[in-house]
Scaffold this active site. Structure first.
Site, PDB file in Angstrom:
ATOM      1  CB  SER A  87      -0.960  -0.036   1.197  1.00 29.89           C
ATOM      2  OG  SER A  87      -1.891   1.014   1.121  1.00 29.89           O
ATOM      3  CG  HIS A 190      -5.755  -0.091  -1.572  1.00 30.55           C
ATOM      4  ND1 HIS A 190      -4.826   0.550  -2.358  1.00 30.55           N
ATOM      5  CD2 HIS A 190      -5.239  -0.127  -0.316  1.00 30.55           C
ATOM      6  CE1 HIS A 190      -3.777   0.874  -1.604  1.00 30.55           C
ATOM      7  NE2 HIS A 190      -4.008   0.489  -0.368  1.00 30.55           N
TER       8      HIS A 190
END
Length: 304
Positions: A87, A190
């Site tokens: 991430s 996301h």
């Protein structure tokens, strides 16, 4: 071959940077990163409480700043065969590989954190970890509830993201032999809910001049090895609203012949996943300066 990996949001704990700031020049380095981000990383890494550092706008620059600080203490990435980040950790990896100057990386991650926090406030959304179960059945259940598999982490761990009522329905009817655990995050990272943050990040990225990576980067989009600077930057922008495929990163580490893995501070999460997925690979979580000697030895023994 050694890979250096950079953790994502949720890895931080109160005071985790305190021992690192005792190293010569570390406080000044972190202060410069903080100035670029316009976030008080020294306070947030030492005295801020858990609630404060969970704030997305604080956590993301704190994680990238911590990663760059500990990578410098390790001696940089030159001996590594690859870098990768989970991430927001991919920004740490990109800066470590020279794609972005540290100041640019910190400005970019500060914008990313603010943008994702603002996008999360628009609609009540969240994330839940689904642990165990058959991988195909887990993904089918996540999809059936209208959720996104925002993190496919491997080692029996998928993070579902989306509307809170859909997450509650998944928890009430979990896949066989699986547990659903709500995560303390502000929103559905996301996923398509983050589109406003992507737009702001893309506008900022357009004004940057990335360099090609000096160390190959394993992208968390698909596990591909990327060195072209512009492609790395484009992937950093796109990943905000697309799933993190850490399972594919670990598969790539295996095919590259990785024999050792070091996780930068705040370390532990990615080493935990690697213990289950990368059998036979030596692992080290760089949690404090006390781990530096062992980490440097590992680098010497496993560098290409």
């Amino acid at each position: 071959m050694i890979v250096i990996v950079c953790p994502g949001q949720g890895s931080q704990t109160p005071g985790f940077l305190s021992p690192w700031l005792e190293l010569p020049g570390a406080r000044e380095h972190l202060g410069a990163l903080a100035d670029a981000a316009q976030v008080d990383l020294v306070a947030h890494g030492t005295t801020s409480d858990e609630e404060t550092i969970k704030d997305t706008a604080v956590a993301q620059p704190l994680l990238v700043g911590a990663g760059l600080l500990t990578l410098a203490a390790l001696g940089g990435p030159a001996a590594a065969g690859a870098l990768s980040g989970h991430s927001v950790g991919e920004i740490t990896a990109a800066a470590g590989a020279g794609v972005l100057a540290e100041d640019d990386a910190m400005r970019l991650v500060a914008l990313r954190g603010r943008g994702m926090a603002e996008a999360s406030a628009v609609t009540p959304t969240g994330m839940s970890a689904v642990l165990g179960g058959d991988p195909d059945e887990v993904l089918a259940a996540v999809s059936a509830h209208g959720l996104t598999p925002a993190n496919v982490n491997g080692a029996g761990q998928v993070v579902a993201a989306g509307a809170l009522d859909a997450l509650a329905a998944l928890a009430a009817d979990p896949p066989g032999r699986a547990r659903v655990i709500p995560l303390k995050v502000a929103g559905a990272f996301h996923t398509s809910y983050m589109k406003p943050a992507v737009d702001a990040l893309a506008a900022a990225a357009a004004g940057l001049s990335p360099a090609d990576a000096t160390v190959p980067l394993v992208s968390n989009r698909d596990g591909e090895v990327v060195t072209d600077g512009r492609e790395v930057l484009d992937r950093l922008v796109a990943q905000v609203s697309n799933p993190v495929r850490w399972d594919l990163c670990m598969e790539r580490f295996a095919t590259l012949g990785v024999t050792a893995l070091i996780e930068l501070a705040p370390a532990g999460t990615l080493v935990g996943l690697a213990k289950r997925a990368l059998k036979g690979v030596e692992l080290l979580a760089l949690k404090s300066p006390d781990d530096l000697e062992a980490a440097r030895t590992l680098v010497q023994e496993h560098s290409a």
